[in-house]
Motif scaffolding. Structure first.
Motif, PDB file in Angstrom:
ATOM      1  N   SER A 120       0.727  -1.131   0.066  1.00 42.22           N
ATOM      2  CA  SER A 120       0.068   0.201   0.092  1.00 42.22           C
ATOM      3  C   SER A 120       0.881   1.132  -0.019  1.00 42.22           C
ATOM      4  O   SER A 120       1.979   1.136   0.290  1.00 42.22           O
ATOM      5  N   LYS A 121       0.287   2.402  -0.159  1.00 39.77           N
ATOM      6  CA  LYS A 121       0.855   3.614  -0.415  1.00 39.77           C
ATOM      7  C   LYS A 121       1.498   3.932   1.055  1.00 39.77           C
ATOM      8  O   LYS A 121       2.226   5.004   1.186  1.00 39.77           O
ATOM      9  N   TYR A 122       0.982   3.191   2.118  1.00 42.67           N
ATOM     10  CA  TYR A 122       1.395   3.559   3.461  1.00 42.67           C
ATOM     11  C   TYR A 122       2.455   2.651   4.055  1.00 42.67           C
ATOM     12  O   TYR A 122       2.907   2.912   5.061  1.00 42.67           O
ATOM     13  N   SER A 123       2.774   1.784   3.271  1.00 36.84           N
ATOM     14  CA  SER A 123       3.923   0.793   3.587  1.00 36.84           C
ATOM     15  C   SER A 123       5.014   0.857   2.814  1.00 36.84           C
ATOM     16  O   SER A 123       5.187   1.662   1.592  1.00 36.84           O
ATOM     17  N   LYS A 124       6.281   0.593   3.333  1.00 37.13           N
ATOM     18  CA  LYS A 124       7.576   0.427   2.924  1.00 37.13           C
ATOM     19  C   LYS A 124       7.861  -0.739   2.160  1.00 37.13           C
ATOM     20  O   LYS A 124       7.596  -1.798   2.703  1.00 37.13           O
ATOM     21  N   ARG A 125       8.344  -0.858   0.802  1.00 39.34           N
ATOM     22  CA  ARG A 125       8.686  -1.924   0.188  1.00 39.34           C
ATOM     23  C   ARG A 125       9.886  -2.608   0.962  1.00 39.34           C
ATOM     24  O   ARG A 125      10.850  -1.799   1.394  1.00 39.34           O
ATOM     25  N   PRO A 126       9.949  -3.901   1.175  1.00 35.39           N
ATOM     26  CA  PRO A 126      11.041  -4.394   1.957  1.00 35.39           C
ATOM     27  C   PRO A 126      12.377  -4.241   1.271  1.00 35.39           C
ATOM     28  O   PRO A 126      12.405  -4.505  -0.012  1.00 35.39           O
ATOM     29  N   ASN A 127      13.548  -4.105   2.077  1.00 35.36           N
ATOM     30  CA  ASN A 127      14.874  -4.241   1.409  1.00 35.36           C
ATOM     31  C   ASN A 127      15.517  -4.833   2.557  1.00 35.36           C
ATOM     32  O   ASN A 127      14.882  -5.766   3.504  1.00 35.36           O
ATOM     33  N   LEU A 128      16.706  -5.081   2.292  1.00 34.35           N
ATOM     34  CA  LEU A 128      17.831  -5.993   3.167  1.00 34.35           C
ATOM     35  C   LEU A 128      17.757  -5.569   4.788  1.00 34.35           C
ATOM     36  O   LEU A 128      17.623  -6.416   5.425  1.00 34.35           O
ATOM     37  N   ILE A 129      17.683  -4.331   4.696  1.00 34.97           N
ATOM     38  CA  ILE A 129      17.910  -3.819   6.041  1.00 34.97           C
ATOM     39  C   ILE A 129      16.555  -3.938   6.856  1.00 34.97           C
ATOM     40  O   ILE A 129      16.503  -4.259   8.123  1.00 34.97           O
ATOM     41  N   SER A 130      15.375  -3.669   6.287  1.00 34.29           N
ATOM     42  CA  SER A 130      14.034  -4.034   6.738  1.00 34.29           C
ATOM     43  C   SER A 130      13.875  -5.234   7.163  1.00 34.29           C
ATOM     44  O   SER A 130      13.227  -5.901   8.019  1.00 34.29           O
ATOM     45  N   ARG A 131      14.212  -6.153   5.997  1.00 36.81           N
ATOM     46  CA  ARG A 131      14.111  -7.747   6.302  1.00 36.81           C
ATOM     47  C   ARG A 131      14.869  -8.271   7.687  1.00 36.81           C
ATOM     48  O   ARG A 131      14.319  -8.934   8.324  1.00 36.81           O
ATOM     49  N   VAL A 132      16.158  -7.567   7.875  1.00 37.87           N
ATOM     50  CA  VAL A 132      16.839  -7.948   9.018  1.00 37.87           C
ATOM     51  C   VAL A 132      16.222  -7.535  10.287  1.00 37.87           C
ATOM     52  O   VAL A 132      15.977  -8.044  11.137  1.00 37.87           O
ATOM     53  N   GLU A 133      15.304  -6.277  10.345  1.00 38.91           N
ATOM     54  CA  GLU A 133      15.022  -5.653  11.287  1.00 38.91           C
ATOM     55  C   GLU A 133      13.528  -6.390  11.864  1.00 38.91           C
ATOM     56  O   GLU A 133      13.425  -6.560  12.774  1.00 38.91           O
ATOM     57  N   ASN A 134      12.815  -6.863  10.776  1.00 38.52           N
ATOM     58  CA  ASN A 134      11.882  -7.639  10.786  1.00 38.52           C
ATOM     59  C   ASN A 134      12.084  -9.113  11.575  1.00 38.52           C
ATOM     60  O   ASN A 134      11.466  -9.614  12.349  1.00 38.52           O
ATOM     61  N   LEU A 135      13.305  -9.634  11.132  1.00 36.50           N
ATOM     62  CA  LEU A 135      13.815 -10.897  11.685  1.00 36.50           C
ATOM     63  C   LEU A 135      14.018 -10.631  13.363  1.00 36.50           C
ATOM     64  O   LEU A 135      13.673 -11.716  13.824  1.00 36.50           O
ATOM     65  N   ILE A 136      14.779  -9.696  13.452  1.00 36.28           N
ATOM     66  CA  ILE A 136      15.116  -9.329  14.836  1.00 36.28           C
ATOM     67  C   ILE A 136      14.066  -9.332  15.789  1.00 36.28           C
ATOM     68  O   ILE A 136      14.096  -9.621  17.004  1.00 36.28           O
ATOM     69  N   THR A 196      10.259 -13.880  17.437  1.00 33.30           N
ATOM     70  CA  THR A 196      10.406 -14.652  18.548  1.00 33.30           C
ATOM     71  C   THR A 196      11.664 -15.355  18.149  1.00 33.30           C
ATOM     72  O   THR A 196      11.657 -15.814  16.853  1.00 33.30           O
ATOM     73  N   PRO A 197      12.475 -16.244  18.930  1.00 29.47           N
ATOM     74  CA  PRO A 197      13.378 -17.030  18.443  1.00 29.47           C
ATOM     75  C   PRO A 197      12.959 -18.424  17.789  1.00 29.47           C
ATOM     76  O   PRO A 197      13.385 -18.588  16.800  1.00 29.47           O
ATOM     77  N   ARG A 198      11.440 -18.760  18.069  1.00 28.24           N
ATOM     78  CA  ARG A 198      10.938 -19.668  17.457  1.00 28.24           C
ATOM     79  C   ARG A 198      10.370 -19.287  16.133  1.00 28.24           C
ATOM     80  O   ARG A 198      10.796 -20.021  14.926  1.00 28.24           O
ATOM     81  N   GLU A 199       9.963 -18.038  15.965  1.00 29.11           N
ATOM     82  CA  GLU A 199       9.550 -17.606  14.481  1.00 29.11           C
ATOM     83  C   GLU A 199      10.523 -17.321  13.765  1.00 29.11           C
ATOM     84  O   GLU A 199      10.452 -17.528  12.531  1.00 29.11           O
ATOM     85  N   ALA A 200      11.689 -16.717  14.280  1.00 29.23           N
ATOM     86  CA  ALA A 200      12.946 -16.358  13.432  1.00 29.23           C
ATOM     87  C   ALA A 200      13.282 -18.107  12.939  1.00 29.23           C
ATOM     88  O   ALA A 200      13.754 -18.079  11.740  1.00 29.23           O
ATOM     89  N   TYR A 201      13.409 -18.946  13.714  1.00 29.13           N
ATOM     90  CA  TYR A 201      13.953 -20.167  13.550  1.00 29.13           C
ATOM     91  C   TYR A 201      13.288 -20.896  12.348  1.00 29.13           C
ATOM     92  O   TYR A 201      13.857 -21.308  11.316  1.00 29.13           O
ATOM     93  N   ILE A 202      11.637 -20.740  12.392  1.00 30.85           N
ATOM     94  CA  ILE A 202      11.096 -21.370  11.306  1.00 30.85           C
ATOM     95  C   ILE A 202      11.222 -20.606  10.165  1.00 30.85           C
ATOM     96  O   ILE A 202      11.127 -21.038   8.997  1.00 30.85           O
ATOM     97  N   LYS A 203      11.178 -19.301  10.096  1.00 26.71           N
ATOM     98  CA  LYS A 203      11.565 -18.429   8.952  1.00 26.71           C
ATOM     99  C   LYS A 203      12.735 -18.805   8.050  1.00 26.71           C
ATOM    100  O   LYS A 203      12.742 -18.851   7.058  1.00 26.71           O
ATOM    101  N   VAL A 204      13.873 -18.819   8.926  1.00 31.86           N
ATOM    102  CA  VAL A 204      15.247 -19.080   8.403  1.00 31.86           C
ATOM    103  C   VAL A 204      14.981 -20.503   7.809  1.00 31.86           C
ATOM    104  O   VAL A 204      15.661 -20.958   6.747  1.00 31.86           O
ATOM    105  N   THR A 205      14.949 -21.608   8.585  1.00 33.23           N
ATOM    106  CA  THR A 205      14.567 -22.920   8.206  1.00 33.23           C
ATOM    107  C   THR A 205      13.853 -23.212   7.000  1.00 33.23           C
ATOM    108  O   THR A 205      14.498 -23.835   5.993  1.00 33.23           O
ATOM    109  N   ASN A 206      12.738 -22.588   6.812  1.00 28.25           N
ATOM    110  CA  ASN A 206      11.875 -22.739   5.607  1.00 28.25           C
ATOM    111  C   ASN A 206      12.730 -22.028   4.387  1.00 28.25           C
ATOM    112  O   ASN A 206      12.792 -22.739   3.459  1.00 28.25           O
ATOM    113  N   LYS A 207      13.150 -20.934   4.521  1.00 28.47           N
ATOM    114  CA  LYS A 207      14.186 -20.273   3.420  1.00 28.47           C
ATOM    115  C   LYS A 207      15.308 -21.457   2.938  1.00 28.47           C
ATOM    116  O   LYS A 207      15.493 -21.462   1.951  1.00 28.47           O
TER     117      LYS A 207
END
Length: 385
Positions: A45-61, A64-75
């Motif tokens: 949307s016009k109110y959101s920022k398109r993801p970039n490397l910095i925003s992806r890292v920030e979102n990963l941080i 929770t540890p489990r959510e991050a683990y699942i996301k990284v494992t799936n990738k």
């Protein structure tokens, strides 16, 4: 016949999304309306920022540890098994789109928050937004069109939409206040949502059940289909968003072994036999299982509708607000006893398979009447439409 344009999240990957879309359509049709789901093609949307490397890292941080683990494992799994994973995902999407084509009337065009046809408002008598998390401020697709700002106020209706959170971020408050204030008829799906609207606008709004609960068991079974891979013997069904956590796996293994049940895991991409099944097969798997273990809101909903024994688990790593809708559901139907934490899984507990649904029919009737009263008023229905 009056015509309604329906706005929801057009997700060809999520069972709850497709089934609630179908439910809203069918319920409104039963009131005498023509219903069309307007495809919303907004990606960012016009109110959101398109993801970039910095925003992806920030979102990963932020995860929770489990959510991050699942996301990284799936990738990682996707990289290692790229072709197989891609084909499974494509197969699943094809089955979801097949269900949509067979059961949901969608527009042959799509709109976005920056591309709204000039005559859109003139083509419908009413617009309804809901009932999924269409107002989630953290969804990069959420914009003013999810609040129907393109239409005259008297055409705007919210049918049990969800915010998906218990609190609106500070920088969203003013525009959410404006957008919500301008909706003619308001309802929400969770108590947290009613509080948000009260705090923002001062309006008291009804909390309605998810529209999937407005359709009766027979209606749902009429669109269910048997999957060719369904076990011939009795089975325990699981559906966990993000995979089954290890400690839950151990509990499920105890239940299945003690009761001589096969285990069918839905929604896990590592389960090739079952990952790609469509919404119709999802319904049949629940209806045919001996017990259903899940952390899914709609998993609990269809357990109730189909009167199946179920255990609801806390979603590991999720915030309290994400559990709000499940708590609202269990509270409304007096089924808090079906939380997995209420049972001693290690004991030979026959009550796992015993659920008293005798009181649910009365509650369902009352909730359906509440929704009917809300919609007939919002849509100006008097007798026959």
């Amino acid at each position: 016949m009056k015509k309604i344009g329906l706005f929801t999240i057009n997700d060809y990957n999520n069972y709850g999304n497709r089934l609630q879309n179908y439910a809203v359509q069918e319920y409104l049709k039963s009131l005498g309306f023509e219903v069309e789901t307007i495809r919303n093609g907004t990606k960012y949307s016009k109110y959101s920022k398109r993801p970039n490397l910095i925003s992806r890292v920030e979102n990963l941080i932020k995860l929770t540890p489990r959510e991050a683990y699942i996301k990284v494992t799936n990738k990682f799994l996707e990289k290692v098994n790229n072709n197989k994973i891609k084909e499974l995902k494509n197969s699943r999407e094809r089955n979801f789109k097949k269900f949509t084509k067979e059961h949901i009337l969608e527009t042959d065009y799509s709109i976005s928050d920056t591309n709204i046809p000039e005559d859109l408002s003139n083509n419908y008598d009413y617009f309804i937004t809901g009932s999924d998390q269409v107002w989630n401020p953290y969804n990069h697709r959420t914009s003013d069109i999810d609040f129907l700002t393109f239409a005259p106020r008297n055409k705007r209706i919210a049918l049990s939409p969800s915010f998906g959170v218990s609190k609106i971020p500070e920088d969203y408050i003013e525009r959410y206040r404006k957008w919500i204030s301008e909706i003619n008829s308001l309802s929400v799906r969770e108590y947290d949502g009613a509080k948000i609207i009260k705090d923002l606008t001062g309006r008291e709004v009804p909390v309605l059940v998810d529209p999937t609960l407005l359709l009766k068991k027979e209606k749902w079974l009429s669109i269910s289909k048997v999957d060719s891979n369904k076990p011939s013997k009795k089975y325990l069904l699981t559906y966990f968003l993000g995979g089954v956590p290890k400690k839950y796996k151990e509990q499920i293994a105890i239940i299945s072994k003690r009761n001589n049940l096969d285990v069918v895991n839905l929604g896990d991409i590592r389960e090739e036999l079952y990952y790609a099944i469509g919404p119709s097969q999802f319904l049949d798997y629940i209806n045919s299982c001996s017990i259903f273990c899940t952390d899914s809101f709609h998993g609990a909903v269809f357990s109730i509708l189909l009167e199946k024994p179920f255990l609801i688990y806390n979603r590991e790593g999720s915030s309290v607000s994400m559990y709000s809708r499940i708590d609202t559901l269990l509270d409304k139907f007096d089924l808090h006893s079906r939380k997995a934490e209420s049972f001693n899984i290690n004991s030979n507990n026959t009550k796992l398979f015993e659920v008293d649904y005798s009181h649910v029919t009365h509650i369902l009737d009352a909730e359906r009447n509440k929704a009917l009263e809300y919609l007939t008023k919002a849509l100006g229905v008097k007798g026959e439409n």
